[in-house]
Design a protein around this motif. Structure first.
Motif, PDB file in Angstrom:
ATOM      1  N   LEU A 120      38.905  67.390  61.208  1.00 16.22           N
ATOM      2  CA  LEU A 120      37.996  67.285  60.059  1.00 16.22           C
ATOM      3  C   LEU A 120      38.688  66.680  58.846  1.00 16.22           C
ATOM      4  O   LEU A 120      38.076  65.917  58.088  1.00 16.22           O
ATOM      5  N   GLY A 121      39.961  67.027  58.651  1.00 18.00           N
ATOM      6  CA  GLY A 121      40.711  66.533  57.495  1.00 18.00           C
ATOM      7  C   GLY A 121      40.862  65.024  57.489  1.00 18.00           C
ATOM      8  O   GLY A 121      40.950  64.409  56.425  1.00 18.00           O
ATOM      9  N   PHE A 152      46.008  59.454  53.595  1.00 18.24           N
ATOM     10  CA  PHE A 152      47.461  59.568  53.690  1.00 18.24           C
ATOM     11  C   PHE A 152      47.963  60.852  53.031  1.00 18.24           C
ATOM     12  O   PHE A 152      48.819  61.550  53.572  1.00 18.24           O
ATOM     13  N   PHE A 153      47.412  61.185  51.861  1.00 15.43           N
ATOM     14  CA  PHE A 153      47.806  62.425  51.195  1.00 15.43           C
ATOM     15  C   PHE A 153      47.395  63.647  52.023  1.00 15.43           C
ATOM     16  O   PHE A 153      48.125  64.635  52.105  1.00 15.43           O
ATOM     17  N   THR A 154      46.221  63.576  52.645  1.00 13.92           N
ATOM     18  CA  THR A 154      45.747  64.663  53.486  1.00 13.92           C
ATOM     19  C   THR A 154      46.671  64.851  54.688  1.00 13.92           C
ATOM     20  O   THR A 154      47.053  65.978  55.019  1.00 13.92           O
ATOM     21  N   ILE A 155      47.041  63.753  55.331  1.00 13.65           N
ATOM     22  CA  ILE A 155      47.949  63.838  56.482  1.00 13.65           C
ATOM     23  C   ILE A 155      49.296  64.420  56.054  1.00 13.65           C
ATOM     24  O   ILE A 155      49.860  65.271  56.746  1.00 13.65           O
ATOM     25  N   ILE A 164      38.272  71.610  53.272  1.00 12.23           N
ATOM     26  CA  ILE A 164      37.572  70.476  53.896  1.00 12.23           C
ATOM     27  C   ILE A 164      36.337  70.118  53.065  1.00 12.23           C
ATOM     28  O   ILE A 164      36.038  68.929  52.869  1.00 12.23           O
ATOM     29  N   LEU A 165      35.622  71.114  52.575  1.00 11.33           N
ATOM     30  CA  LEU A 165      34.463  70.840  51.711  1.00 11.33           C
ATOM     31  C   LEU A 165      34.891  70.110  50.439  1.00 11.33           C
ATOM     32  O   LEU A 165      34.184  69.211  49.961  1.00 11.33           O
ATOM     33  N   GLY A 166      36.036  70.483  49.907  1.00 11.33           N
ATOM     34  CA  GLY A 166      36.576  69.777  48.735  1.00 11.33           C
ATOM     35  C   GLY A 166      36.879  68.328  49.062  1.00 11.33           C
ATOM     36  O   GLY A 166      36.570  67.427  48.287  1.00 11.33           O
ATOM     37  N   TYR A 167      37.475  68.110  50.240  1.00 10.55           N
ATOM     38  CA  TYR A 167      37.745  66.732  50.663  1.00 10.55           C
ATOM     39  C   TYR A 167      36.442  65.943  50.802  1.00 10.55           C
ATOM     40  O   TYR A 167      36.371  64.772  50.434  1.00 10.55           O
ATOM     41  N   ALA A 168      35.409  66.600  51.336  1.00  7.73           N
ATOM     42  CA  ALA A 168      34.116  65.925  51.514  1.00  7.73           C
ATOM     43  C   ALA A 168      33.525  65.517  50.169  1.00  7.73           C
ATOM     44  O   ALA A 168      33.070  64.375  50.000  1.00  7.73           O
ATOM     45  N   LEU A 189      33.516  59.697  54.678  1.00 13.24           N
ATOM     46  CA  LEU A 189      32.404  59.907  53.747  1.00 13.24           C
ATOM     47  C   LEU A 189      32.498  59.020  52.503  1.00 13.24           C
ATOM     48  O   LEU A 189      31.533  58.945  51.744  1.00 13.24           O
ATOM     49  N   VAL A 190      33.630  58.338  52.304  1.00 17.33           N
ATOM     50  CA  VAL A 190      33.673  57.379  51.194  1.00 17.33           C
ATOM     51  C   VAL A 190      32.609  56.304  51.415  1.00 17.33           C
ATOM     52  O   VAL A 190      32.058  55.771  50.453  1.00 17.33           O
ATOM     53  N   LEU A 191      32.298  56.028  52.683  1.00 13.62           N
ATOM     54  CA  LEU A 191      31.262  55.028  52.977  1.00 13.62           C
ATOM     55  C   LEU A 191      29.872  55.550  52.642  1.00 13.62           C
ATOM     56  O   LEU A 191      28.994  54.777  52.257  1.00 13.62           O
TER      57      LEU A 191
END
Length: 134
Positions: A113-114, A95-98, A60-64, A120-122
């Motif tokens: 969280l995923g 979509f890739f995360t889902i 999740i931190l990587g996704y952030a 956070l792109v915003l």
């Protein structure tokens, strides 16, 4: 138009690198089992299922980080002060995360969280706008 397409591509590339870097840290703390082959999906599912909370949270931190970097870079490359490129990056990554969450055994908190983290792109978009003012 070409600049906006390049902005999304750049955002996806840089965001992917950010995710990869954090996941490398996770794999160093929680290494894959010896002998696990990249093509062994059942083995990888077992690894993910038995991963402790922190091992999953690092993802999740990587996704952030990926979301922040993606939004920032897409906005800078697009250079039009609009959030469109950042949002498109977030949607693609979501979509890739889902897909990953459907394929791999992930708990409910990871799903929440995923998906949420891609907002956070915003924040990356806003950060890019703020650096334009400086």
């Amino acid at each position: 138009m070409l600049r906006r397409i390049l902005a999304v591509i750049a955002g996806i590339i840089v965001g992917s690198i950010g995710i990869w870097l954090i996941e490398r840290v996770g794999h160093s703390l929680y290494p894959l089992p010896a002998g696990l082959k990249p093509t062994d999906m059942e083995g990888f599912k077992t690894y993910v299922e038995n991963l402790p909370f922190m091992g999953k949270f690092i993802v999740i931190l990587g996704y952030a980080l990926g979301a922040l970097l993606s939004g920032f870079v897409a906005t800078k490359v697009a250079n039009n002060n609009k959030p469109t490129a950042a949002i498109i990056c977030g949607i693609i990554f979501m979509f890739f995360t889902i897909y990953n969450m459907v394929v791999l055994p992930t708990p409910a908190w990871f799903w929440v969280l995923g998906i949420a983290v891609w907002g956070l792109v915003l924040a990356g978009y806003k950060l890019a706008l703020n650096t334009n003012k400086a």
